[in-house]
Design a protein around this motif. Structure first.
Motif, PDB file in Angstrom:
ATOM      1  N   ALA A 298       7.266  -1.402   1.440  1.00 22.16           N
ATOM      2  CA  ALA A 298       6.362  -0.383   1.986  1.00 22.16           C
ATOM      3  C   ALA A 298       6.694  -0.090   3.445  1.00 22.16           C
ATOM      4  O   ALA A 298       6.617   1.066   3.894  1.00 22.16           O
ATOM      5  CB  ALA A 298       4.913  -0.846   1.856  1.00 22.16           C
ATOM      6  N   ILE A 299       7.076  -1.118   4.189  1.00 17.72           N
ATOM      7  CA  ILE A 299       7.438  -0.913   5.595  1.00 17.72           C
ATOM      8  C   ILE A 299       8.702  -0.074   5.701  1.00 17.72           C
ATOM      9  O   ILE A 299       8.786   0.874   6.493  1.00 17.72           O
ATOM     10  CB  ILE A 299       7.611  -2.271   6.306  1.00 17.72           C
ATOM     11  N   ILE A 300       9.722  -0.407   4.903  1.00 20.36           N
ATOM     12  CA  ILE A 300      10.959   0.371   4.916  1.00 20.36           C
ATOM     13  C   ILE A 300      10.679   1.809   4.522  1.00 20.36           C
ATOM     14  O   ILE A 300      11.190   2.752   5.147  1.00 20.36           O
ATOM     15  CB  ILE A 300      12.003  -0.278   3.986  1.00 20.36           C
ATOM     16  N   ASP A 301       9.855   2.008   3.511  1.00 20.55           N
ATOM     17  CA  ASP A 301       9.524   3.368   3.074  1.00 20.55           C
ATOM     18  C   ASP A 301       8.819   4.144   4.178  1.00 20.55           C
ATOM     19  O   ASP A 301       9.067   5.337   4.370  1.00 20.55           O
ATOM     20  CB  ASP A 301       8.628   3.329   1.825  1.00 20.55           C
TER      21      ASP A 301
ATOM     22  N   LEU B  33      11.089  -1.859  12.185  1.00 19.69           N
ATOM     23  CA  LEU B  33      10.912  -2.681  10.983  1.00 19.69           C
ATOM     24  C   LEU B  33      10.570  -4.118  11.369  1.00 19.69           C
ATOM     25  O   LEU B  33       9.707  -4.756  10.751  1.00 19.69           O
ATOM     26  CB  LEU B  33      12.187  -2.680  10.139  1.00 19.69           C
ATOM     27  N   ASN B  34      11.254  -4.636  12.381  1.00 15.46           N
ATOM     28  CA  ASN B  34      11.021  -6.005  12.819  1.00 15.46           C
ATOM     29  C   ASN B  34       9.606  -6.184  13.345  1.00 15.46           C
ATOM     30  O   ASN B  34       8.917  -7.168  13.024  1.00 15.46           O
ATOM     31  CB  ASN B  34      12.049  -6.369  13.891  1.00 15.46           C
TER      32      ASN B  34
ATOM     33  N   GLY C 145       8.505  -9.809  12.310  1.00 14.93           N
ATOM     34  CA  GLY C 145       9.706 -10.613  12.336  1.00 14.93           C
ATOM     35  C   GLY C 145      10.314 -10.925  10.990  1.00 14.93           C
ATOM     36  O   GLY C 145      11.367 -11.581  10.919  1.00 14.93           O
ATOM     37  N   ARG C 146       9.716 -10.445   9.922  1.00 13.82           N
ATOM     38  CA  ARG C 146      10.235 -10.787   8.586  1.00 13.82           C
ATOM     39  C   ARG C 146      11.412  -9.897   8.172  1.00 13.82           C
ATOM     40  O   ARG C 146      12.141 -10.230   7.255  1.00 13.82           O
ATOM     41  CB  ARG C 146       9.111 -10.694   7.553  1.00 13.82           C
TER      42      ARG C 146
ATOM     43  N   VAL D   3      18.887   5.684  17.265  1.00 15.12           N
ATOM     44  CA  VAL D   3      18.266   5.820  15.937  1.00 15.12           C
ATOM     45  C   VAL D   3      18.314   4.506  15.162  1.00 15.12           C
ATOM     46  O   VAL D   3      17.269   3.966  14.790  1.00 15.12           O
ATOM     47  CB  VAL D   3      18.929   6.948  15.115  1.00 15.12           C
ATOM     48  N   LEU D   4      19.501   3.981  14.908  1.00 14.60           N
ATOM     49  CA  LEU D   4      19.602   2.791  14.060  1.00 14.60           C
ATOM     50  C   LEU D   4      18.916   1.573  14.680  1.00 14.60           C
ATOM     51  O   LEU D   4      18.142   0.882  14.004  1.00 14.60           O
ATOM     52  CB  LEU D   4      21.072   2.476  13.768  1.00 14.60           C
ATOM     53  N   GLN D   5      19.193   1.301  15.965  1.00 15.33           N
ATOM     54  CA  GLN D   5      18.569   0.144  16.604  1.00 15.33           C
ATOM     55  C   GLN D   5      17.052   0.308  16.717  1.00 15.33           C
ATOM     56  O   GLN D   5      16.305  -0.636  16.387  1.00 15.33           O
ATOM     57  CB  GLN D   5      19.186  -0.109  17.975  1.00 15.33           C
ATOM     58  N   PRO D   6      16.537   1.458  17.167  1.00 11.59           N
ATOM     59  CA  PRO D   6      15.080   1.626  17.179  1.00 11.59           C
ATOM     60  C   PRO D   6      14.450   1.515  15.798  1.00 11.59           C
ATOM     61  O   PRO D   6      13.334   1.002  15.659  1.00 11.59           O
ATOM     62  CB  PRO D   6      14.903   3.037  17.767  1.00 11.59           C
TER      63      PRO D   6
END
Length: 341
Positions: A258-261, A52-53, A58-59, A44-47
Motif C-alpha cells: 500500500a505504501i509503494i502504491d 517509502l522509508n 524504516g521497513r 526523484v529516485l532518492q526522494p
C-alpha cells in the motif's frame, strides 16, 4: 485442558507469525543508467526511496545502483528487473527495440510538447492502451523526457538543410527513424558515451532532452542547440518507465504494498514531469551563460520538418495494423492526450 493448551499454542503461533509479517523489512535494489549526480536519482529516485522509508518507519529501504553498476547495458535493465537482478529499474522501453511497441505512440514525431503534459499523457495512455505489454512488471511510473533538442558541436542547426549529413546520437528506434527522416545519420549509444563521442568527433552532436545536458556535460562539447518554439511539440521524445519486479512486489506484506502504491503511479509521474521541466529551464539558462546559441525553429522550418517525418508515423501505424492493432487510433489517442493541458 489439553485441547485448550493446543488452542493457546496455535493462537500464540499465529500471533508470532502476524508480528513477523508486520515487522518484515525489505531493501530494494534500484538500478538505472545515468550517473548518481543526475536529477533522475537526486531529485526523484532518492526522494521516492526516502518517502517509502519514512512512511514504512524504516521497513522499506533502497540501495541505488547508478550507471549500470549491476552490470550489463541499458537495454538489459528490463530483463534485470524481470529476472530479479534488480528489484526496481528506471529505463526507457525504447532501448529494447520491438518489445514495447504500443507505448511508442508517445515517441512519434511531434507529439510531446513538454515534460509535464507529456508525462501525464504517457501515464494515461499506458493505463488505457499499453498495460498488456507491461504485464510482466509492477509498473510504478510511465513518463517522458519532455522532448529532445538537437545539440551540436560545430554546426548551428536552423532548419532541415543543416541536419543533412550530420551524425547525431539518437536515444532509440523512433528517434533514429525521425532523425533519418530529417536528413541526419542516427548513431545509437548510451547517454554516458555521447559526450566523449562528440569531443572526439565520432559524432557531430546528439538528439537529447535538456535534462541530460548537465549530468552528461553535454553543454561542454556542444556550442549550438536547436528546438521548436515554446509550446510547440518536439520532433522526438523518449518514453521512460520505472518498473518493479512483479514477484518482489507480490511477496510484500499488504501494508508495504500500500505504501509503494501510494507513492507511485500519478504522484510519481507528476514528480518526474515537474523535475524534468525545472531541469530543462536550468539547462537552457546554463548553456546561455556559457555563450552557447539556442535556435528556435521558425514556423516554416517546423512545418517542413513535420512533412518530412510524416512517413515515420505512417510506417508505425502500418506496423501496428500488422500486429492486429488499430495503429491510427493509437496514434490519435497519443496526440489527443498529449495536447491536453
Amino acid at each position: 485442558m489439553e485441547t485448550m493448551n493446543i488452542r493457546m499454542l496455535i493462537a500464540a503461533s499465529l500471533t508470532a507469525m502476524s508480528f513477523q509479517a508486520a515487522a518484515q523489512t525489505v531493501t530494494l535494489k534500484v538500478a538505472h543508467f545515468l550517473p548518481a549526480v543526475a536529477p533522475a536519482q537526486q531529485k526523484v529516485l532518492q526522494p521516492w526511496c526516502d518517502a517509502l522509508n519514512k512512511e514504512s518507519r524504516g521497513r522499506i529501504a533502497c540501495q541505488i545502483y547508478p550507471s549500470m553498476q549491476l552490470g550489463g547495458t541499458p537495454p538489459q535493465l528490463v530483463d534485470q528487473v524481470r529476472n530479479g537482478v534488480a528489484d526496481v529499474v528506471w529505463t526507457a522501453p525504447g532501448y529494447s527495440a520491438g518489445r514495447f511497441p504500443v507505448i511508442e505512440a508517445l515517441e512519434l514525431p511531434f507529439v510531446v510538447t513538454d515534460a509535464h503534459t507529456g508525462s501525464l499523457a504517457a501515464w494515461s495512455f499506458y493505463e488505457q492502451h499499453a498495460q498488456k505489454e507491461f504485464d510482466a512488471f509492477k509498473v510504478l511510473a510511465v513518463h517522458v523526457d519532455g522532448g529532445m533538442a538537437l545539440h551540436t558541436s560545430k554546426r548551428n542547426i536552423q532548419g532541415m538543410s543543416d541536419i543533412t549529413g550530420l551524425k547525431l546520437r539518437a536515444s532509440g528506434r523512433m528517434a533514429a527513424k525521425t532523425l533519418a527522416a530529417l536528413g541526419g545519420s542516427p548513431v545509437a549509444m548510451p547517454p554516458a558515451q555521447m559526450t566523449e563521442a562528440i569531443s572526439k568527433g565520432v559524432v557531430d552532436g546528439a538528439m537529447g532532452a535538456w535534462e541530460l545536458v548537465s549530468p552528461t556535460k553535454l553543454d561542454e562539447v556542444s556550442r549550438f542547440h536547436a528546438e521548436p518554439a515554446s509550446g510547440m511539440p518536439y520532433p522526438a521524445t523518449t518514453v521512460l518507465t520505472m518498473l518493479m519486479n512483479r514477484q518482489k512486489y507480490d511477496a510484500l506484506p499488504a501494508d508495504l504494498k500500500a505504501i509503494i502504491d501510494r507513492y507511485s503511479g500519478p504522484p510519481l509521474v507528476a514528480e518526474f514531469g515537474r523535475v524534468w521541466e525545472e531541469e530543462a529551464a536550468a539547462s537552457r539558462a546554463k548553456v546561455k551563460s556559457r555563450g552557447n546559441t539556442i535556435h528556435q525553429f521558425s514556423t516554416a522550418e517546423f512545418d517542413a520538418m513535420k512533412r518530412a517525418t510524416a512517413p515515420v508515423e505512417a510506417d508505425w501505424i502500418k506496423s501496428m495494423n500488422d500486429r492486429g492493432l488499430d495503429g491510427s487510433a493509437l496514434a490519435e489517442a497519443a496526440r489527443d492526450l498529449a495536447a491536453r493541458k
